[in-house]
Design a protein around this motif. Structure first.
Motif, short mmCIF file in Angstrom:
data_model
loop_
_atom_site.label_atom_id
_atom_site.label_comp_id
_atom_site.label_asym_id
_atom_site.label_seq_id
_atom_site.Cartn_x
_atom_site.Cartn_y
_atom_site.Cartn_z
N CYS A 57 0.82 -1.21 0.00
CA CYS A 57 0.00 0.00 0.00
C CYS A 57 0.86 1.25 0.00
CB CYS A 57 -0.96 0.01 1.19
SG CYS A 57 -0.19 -0.38 2.78
N ALA A 99 -3.33 -1.48 4.37
CA ALA A 99 -3.86 -0.20 3.89
C ALA A 99 -3.29 0.96 4.69
CB ALA A 99 -5.38 -0.18 3.96
N SER A 158 -8.85 -3.17 4.41
CA SER A 158 -8.98 -1.91 3.67
C SER A 158 -9.37 -0.76 4.58
CB SER A 158 -10.01 -2.06 2.54
OG SER A 158 -11.24 -2.55 3.04
N TYR A 218 -12.04 -5.34 0.02
CA TYR A 218 -10.67 -5.06 -0.39
C TYR A 218 -10.36 -3.58 -0.56
CZ TYR A 218 -9.71 -10.00 -1.32
OH TYR A 218 -9.51 -11.35 -1.19
N ALA A 219 -11.35 -2.75 -0.88
CA ALA A 219 -11.04 -1.35 -1.16
C ALA A 219 -12.28 -0.48 -1.01
CB ALA A 219 -10.48 -1.21 -2.58
#
Length: 230
Positions: A57, A99, A158, A218-219
Motif C-alpha cells: 500500500c 492499507a 482496507s 478489499y477497497a
C-alpha cells in the motif's frame, strides 16, 4: 503494482521496492511516463523483519511525503522534495500492513493489517527531515484492536477516508469477514503529557454494513464533495 500520482510523478509498488515514474511530453505533445528512480526496501532483523519486505500500500501527504507499507509490518516514509530522503521507518503491525490512509489535517497516518489493529501514527514535526529520522519518524497516538472488540481474530483489509476536519476524521474499515465499520478519530482536549491521550479512535456503532461472512472488503472509494457526511 499500485500507483498514486503526485504532481507529475507516478509511484508503483512491487517486490521490495517503489518504482518512480516521471511524466514527459514528446514532440507529438503526448504525455508519457518514463522510469526515473527505484526506492529499495531494506530488511531489518532488529525490527523483526526477516521475511519478504514486499509492499502492499501507498499514501501521499500534501504532495511532499510518500509512505508505503507491506508484508513485514513496517511503515516507511520519504521526503519527495528532498531527493527522496528516507524520513522514517516504524515496525507498526504484527504481519501484513494492508492499507494506509493519510489524514492531512490531523497530520496523521492511519494504518491497518492482518493483526486486526487500526493504528493512528502522527508524523513528528521537525525543522528537517534528518532530525525527524533521528526521532524514529512517527509516534503511535491511539489504536483499535478489532480482535478485542469482536472477541475473535479479525483481519482488516482496507481503509477509506470519508471526511476530515482539523479536529476529527471519519474512516471506513473493511475486514475479511464482510464487515464495513466506521471509526471516528478526534482530538481529546486532554491536557495529559502522555502522547497517547492526545487523540482517540472509536467505532460508530457495532457495524455499518455486513456484506456477508464469506466476503472480503478489499477497497473503498469515497465521493464526499458536496454530499452530507455522517
Amino acid at each position: 503494482g499500485e500507483g498514486l500520482s503526485s504532481d507529475l510523478l507516478l509511484f508503483s509498488i512491487g517486490c521490495n521496492c517503489i518504482e518512480v515514474w516521471k511524466m514527459e511530453t514528446n514532440s507529438e505533445t503526448r504525455s508519457l511516463f518514463s522510469h526515473w528512480k527505484k526506492l529499495e526496501i531494506e530488511s531489518s532483523v532488529t525490527m523483526g523483519c526477516t521475511l519478504s519486505s514486499d509492499l502492499l500500500c501507498l499514501g501521499i501527504c500534501k504532495g511532499q511525503y510518500l509512505f508505503a507499507a507491506g508484508v513485514d509490518g513496517r511503515v516507511h516514509g520519504w521526503d519527495v522534495y528532498q531527493s527522496f530522503e528516507k524520513v522514517g521507518v516504524m515496525a507498526a503491525h504484527d504481519g501484513r500492513v494492508n492499507a494506509i490512509v493519510v489524514c492531512e489535517l490531523l497530520n496523521m497516518l492511519v494504518t491497518t493489517g492482518n493483526d486486526g489493529k487500526v493504528l493512528c501514527l502522527e508524523m513528528i514535526k521537525s525543522q528537517s527531515s534528518r532530525s525527524m529520522q533521528n526521532q524514529g519518524g512517527w509516534r503511535t497516538y491511539c489504536g483499535l484492536d478489532l480482535g478485542e472488540v469482536f472477541g475473535s481474530r479479525v483481519k482488516v483489509t482496507s481503509l477509506g477516508m470519508i471526511h476530515e476536519r482539523p479536529s476529527e476524521a471519519l474512516v471506513s474499515i473493511g475486514t475479511t469477514n464482510g464487515l464495513v465499520l466506521i471509526a471516528r478519530i478526534c482530538h481529546t482536549n486532554n491536557n495529559s503529557n502522555d502522547i497517547k491521550d492526545k487523540y482517540n479512535i472509536s467505532l460508530l456503532g457495532d457495524c455499518f454494513l455486513n456484506v456477508g461472512a464469506d466476503c472480503t472488503v478489499y477497497a473503498f472509494q469515497s465521493l464526499h464533495e458536496g454530499i452530507p457526511c455522517l
